[in-house]
Design an enzyme around this catalytic site. Structure first.
Site, PDB file in Angstrom:
ATOM      1  N   HIS A  65       0.882  -1.219  -0.081  1.00 53.90           N
ATOM      2  CA  HIS A  65      -0.016   0.267  -0.120  1.00 53.90           C
ATOM      3  C   HIS A  65       0.924   1.266  -0.053  1.00 53.90           C
ATOM      4  O   HIS A  65       2.000   1.204   0.638  1.00 53.90           O
ATOM      5  CB  HIS A  65      -0.936  -0.041   1.072  1.00 53.90           C
ATOM      6  CG  HIS A  65      -2.007  -1.095   1.184  1.00 53.90           C
ATOM      7  ND1 HIS A  65      -3.050  -1.206   2.097  1.00 53.90           N
ATOM      8  CD2 HIS A  65      -2.277  -2.206   0.318  1.00 53.90           C
ATOM      9  CE1 HIS A  65      -3.997  -2.057   1.925  1.00 53.90           C
ATOM     10  NE2 HIS A  65      -3.440  -2.768   1.034  1.00 53.90           N
ATOM     11  N   GLU A  67       0.752   3.872   1.819  1.00 52.88           N
ATOM     12  CA  GLU A  67       1.252   4.213   3.389  1.00 52.88           C
ATOM     13  C   GLU A  67       2.242   3.322   3.653  1.00 52.88           C
ATOM     14  O   GLU A  67       3.575   3.949   4.272  1.00 52.88           O
ATOM     15  CB  GLU A  67       0.106   4.195   4.207  1.00 52.88           C
ATOM     16  CG  GLU A  67      -1.046   4.620   3.764  1.00 52.88           C
ATOM     17  CD  GLU A  67      -2.303   4.279   3.186  1.00 52.88           C
ATOM     18  OE1 GLU A  67      -3.429   4.184   3.432  1.00 52.88           O
ATOM     19  OE2 GLU A  67      -1.896   3.366   2.058  1.00 52.88           O
ATOM     20  N   CYS A  95      -6.111   1.875   6.144  1.00 49.60           N
ATOM     21  CA  CYS A  95      -6.704   0.590   6.576  1.00 49.60           C
ATOM     22  C   CYS A  95      -6.058   0.187   7.765  1.00 49.60           C
ATOM     23  O   CYS A  95      -5.006   0.838   8.338  1.00 49.60           O
ATOM     24  CB  CYS A  95      -6.612  -0.505   5.414  1.00 49.60           C
ATOM     25  SG  CYS A  95      -4.912  -0.986   5.000  1.00 49.60           S
ATOM     26  N   CYS A  98      -1.960  -0.498   7.744  1.00 44.60           N
ATOM     27  CA  CYS A  98      -1.284   0.595   7.333  1.00 44.60           C
ATOM     28  C   CYS A  98      -1.481   1.460   8.700  1.00 44.60           C
ATOM     29  O   CYS A  98      -0.498   2.007   9.304  1.00 44.60           O
ATOM     30  CB  CYS A  98      -1.820   1.518   6.312  1.00 44.60           C
ATOM     31  SG  CYS A  98      -1.724   0.870   4.633  1.00 44.60           S
TER      32      CYS A  98
END
Length: 165
Positions: A65, A67, A95, A98
């Protein structure tokens, strides 16, 4: 005319929007590479020290991801595991994966664009970044350039659905 200020975080809204536009550039890059268009930048002392976009498909890695990649880049840049004075700007609410990593890194602030009612861990689905049993809490603010962030995601999924039909 006086510039609107976010008193709890100390930056002007104009500055928050400037950093979010940089995150949107990363999200656009992901969009062009047929990744879910999420972008992130890490800012410390007024400078962007890391930037990333989703690379889940490219790397065949469910943890890639934006992040997570920005977090890794920032810690490498600073040569530390702690990001106590850094802020993350991300186009969608992080999420739980993260958010958990950001808590472990002790990042100071998270600024996000669009809420994520399905997986958001900064207040939408759950609030992991401010969980009272954890040893670190993160200041968060959502809704920065929310419409721009949400529309890029909507366009991506609309395009994806159209391709399937």
């Amino acid at each position: 005319m006086q510039e609107a200020r976010d008193l709890s975080f100390g930056y002007s809204m104009k500055l928050h929007e400037q950093y979010m536009r940089e995150a949107l550039k990363e999200a656009q890059r992901a969009f062009e590479e047929e990744e879910v268009p999420v972008g992130a930048v890490v800012v410390q002392e007024g400078k962007i020290i890391a930037r990333a976009s989703n690379q889940v498909e490219r790397l065949k890695d469910p943890t890639a991801h934006a992040e997570m990649l920005a977090l890794t880049s920032a810690t490498h840049f600073l040569r530390t595991k702690w990001l106590k004075d850094a802020s993350l700007y991300v186009t969608i609410e992080p999420c739980s994966m993260c958010a958990g990593a950001l808590v472990l890194a002790r990042i100071k602030n998270i600024y996000y664009g669009a809420k994520d009612p399905k997986t958001g861990a900064c207040g939408s689905l759950t609030n992991l970044v401010n969980h009272k049993k954890l040893n670190h809490r993160i200041k968060t603010q959502g809704g920065i350039l929310q419409e721009d962030c949400a529309s890029l995601l909507s366009e991506f999924f609309k395009k994806k659905r159209h391709r399937r039909n």
